[in-house]
Motif scaffolding. Structure first.
Motif, PDB file in Angstrom:
ATOM      1  N   ASP A   2      -5.152 -12.759  -1.208  1.00  0.00           N
ATOM      2  CA  ASP A   2      -4.035 -12.002  -1.766  1.00  0.00           C
ATOM      3  C   ASP A   2      -2.703 -12.584  -1.304  1.00  0.00           C
ATOM      4  N   TYR A  57     -12.964  -2.112  -0.501  1.00  0.00           N
ATOM      5  CA  TYR A  57     -12.212  -1.084   0.212  1.00  0.00           C
ATOM      6  C   TYR A  57     -10.689  -1.208   0.033  1.00  0.00           C
ATOM      7  N   ASN A  58     -10.280  -2.020  -0.947  1.00  0.00           N
ATOM      8  CA  ASN A  58      -8.848  -2.191  -1.241  1.00  0.00           C
ATOM      9  C   ASN A  58      -8.069  -2.643  -0.008  1.00  0.00           C
ATOM     10  N   HIS A  92       0.825  -1.206   0.000  1.00  0.00           N
ATOM     11  CA  HIS A  92       0.000   0.000   0.000  1.00  0.00           C
ATOM     12  C   HIS A  92       0.861   1.259   0.000  1.00  0.00           C
ATOM     13  N   ASP A 114     -12.288  -6.350  -1.409  1.00  0.00           N
ATOM     14  CA  ASP A 114     -12.151  -5.756  -2.747  1.00  0.00           C
ATOM     15  C   ASP A 114     -12.749  -4.355  -2.795  1.00  0.00           C
ATOM     16  N   ARG A 164      -0.422   4.869  -0.859  1.00  0.00           N
ATOM     17  CA  ARG A 164      -1.443   4.839   0.199  1.00  0.00           C
ATOM     18  C   ARG A 164      -0.768   4.640   1.555  1.00  0.00           C
TER      19      ARG A 164
END
Length: 462
Positions: free
Chosen positions: A272, A242-243, A120, A240, A125
């Motif tokens: 993931d 909210y990533n 991230h 998915d 992010r």
């Protein structure tokens, strides 16, 4: 045989105990220095998946040690590293093709947490850093993995040192923490455990959540509890949306233990990151790791200059990796997954029959050869034993006296109350041996019940 008197320099796991000294093992059995035989009905720590004394694995390790016992993974790699990684990737869900090795499950989950954070951050992010775990889960004993886990008794000692991660309840339909009925949830397609997860995400702010970590089937902390069938599909949708990266902790459930190559395959989703350990080397060497989705690796290459800012001295240790490669070859050659399905169904039926005869078994659950029983004062009423009785530990102690060892656990109701036993023999166990295990288990429960008759009634109900 009397142990030679000498200075004891071992820092024991529990200084109040004296442990039997094991001299050797054969198949599902262990032998101590006095010649006593124990049935290893828990595969050690649900790790010795092929039992003990498998010469083929020992020879593979010795051969690699003669070639190259150690190389620094920042400078060199070995053929066995590539071979084992390929075999593991072939078993994993589609698009999970890169394998990172560690020495144990705690390191594996620590690595996954750090990879999620770096993924991230590299993508712009940097505020995404919080991991959401579940209560009554276990992900390891490093500060990061302990922070993500929900083992209340292990956490409380180190509370001041833990990271500010968040938690939701683990699904447990037999003892639903939301006071829902399973059929009601399924009929309405409205699972409180799923809604609670999304609520926590929204309360903390999706921009701050890095990952969600969960065991497909909760092992040591709940005693082989599976979620509702649709649970992980709904969790996947929220991640998915909210990533948020979904980490499946397969340290206990991986490599055939549940009758599938990996536990998450019971639920039809692709995580993931998947962490693994224990069964990958069948206990013959310290080995664990994580399997990473292609999109995470691509992000690392594109945004992080291809470098994971993390590592361990013994990552990809050649001798340990050689053990893993030998173990996976045996799994494949011996069709272990099919054997687990057959043996697991037989074990489950025997446990369900035992429940009919035993008034302190509240529940029988699990998949494959990851089976658990929950122990209570009053059968189907479900009243937990008081914590001070240490019911599961006592039953396991009785079993060891009778020549078998199980995997006791506690805290399955609320982190403090609730006792269970895992029955997780090596994946090579035969029906005759399962009968032998069941004989010791039933006798142990009977002795424990007799002991309870000496305890005043109020001691078992408060």
């Amino acid at each position: 045989m009397e142990r030679e008197l000498k200075k004891d320099c071992v820092f024991h796991r529990d200084f109040s105990k004296t442990y039997p000294i094991i001299t050797h093992g054969e198949g599902i059995y262990l032998f101590d220095e006095d010649g006593k035989r124990y049935i290893d009905a828990c595969s050690g720590a649900v790790a010795a998946n092929l039992g003990h004394g498998v010469v083929e694995i020992a020879e593979a390790m010795a051969l690699q040690a003669k070639k190259a016992a150690f190389v620094h993974s920042m400078r060199f790699e070995t053929d066995v590293l590539f071979q084992l990684a390929e075999k593991i990737a072939q078993l994993a869900p589609h698009s999970m093709n890169k394998v990172y090795f560690t020495s144990g499950g705690s390191e594996a989950n620590e690595s996954a947490i750090k990879l999620a954070r770096q993924f991230h951050r590299d993508a712009g992010r940097p505020e995404k850093h919080i991991v959401i775990g579940r209560w009554q889960s276990y992900h390891g004993n490093t500060f990061g993995s302990l922070s993500a886990g929900g083992d209340i008794k292990r956490r409380q000692v180190y509370t001041p040192n833990l990271l500010n991660f968040s938690h939701v309840h683990s699904p447990n339909c037999k003892r639903c923490p939301y006071q829902r009925e399973k059929e009601d949830c399924n009929t309405k397609q409205n699972w409180s455990c799923v809604r609670d997860f999304e609520s926590v995400v929204l309360e903390l702010g999706p921009d701050h959540i890095s990952a969600f970590i969960a065991e497909p089937i909760v092992g040591s902390q709940l005693g082989a509890v599976s979620p509702p069938e649709a649970y992980f599909k709904e969790i996947r949708k929220i991640c998915d949306k909210y990533n948020i990266l979904l980490i499946a902790d397969e340290v206990m459930t991986g490599f055939g233990r549940t009758g599938k190559d990996f536990g998450i395959q019971h639920f039809g989703i692709t995580p993931d990151i998947m962490t693994f350990g224990k069964g990958v080397s069948a206990g013959y060497a310290p080995l664990a790791g994580m399997i990473v989705h292609d999109r995470i690796v691509e992000g690392l290459i594109q945004n992080g200059n291809g470098k994971f800012v993390h590592g361990y001295t013994y990552s990809g240790h050649p001798v340990s990796v050689a053990a893993g490669l030998s173990v996976l070859k045996i799994y494949e050659r011996e069709a272990i997954v099919i054997k687990v399905q057959e043996a697991g169904e037989y074990l489950k039926q025997q446990l369900l029959e035992l429940k009919k005869r035993c008034p302190i078994i509240f529940d029988v659950r699990g998949e494959g050869l990851l089976m658990g029983i929950e122990l209570v004062v009053d059968g189907d009423k479900g009243t937990p034993f008081p914590a001070k009785i240490q019911a599961s530990e006592r039953i396991n102690h009785i079993a060891m006296e009778l020549g078998a060892v199980f995997y006791p656990g506690s805290g399955s109701v609320n982190g403090h109350l609730g006792d269970h036993l895992l029955i997780t023999p090596p994946l090579t166990v035969s029906r005759v041996q399962i009968d032998e295990i069941m004989g010791v288990l039933e006798r142990s429960l009977q002795i424990f019940i007799e002991e309870l008759k000496e305890v005043p009634p109020y001691e078992t109900t408060k």
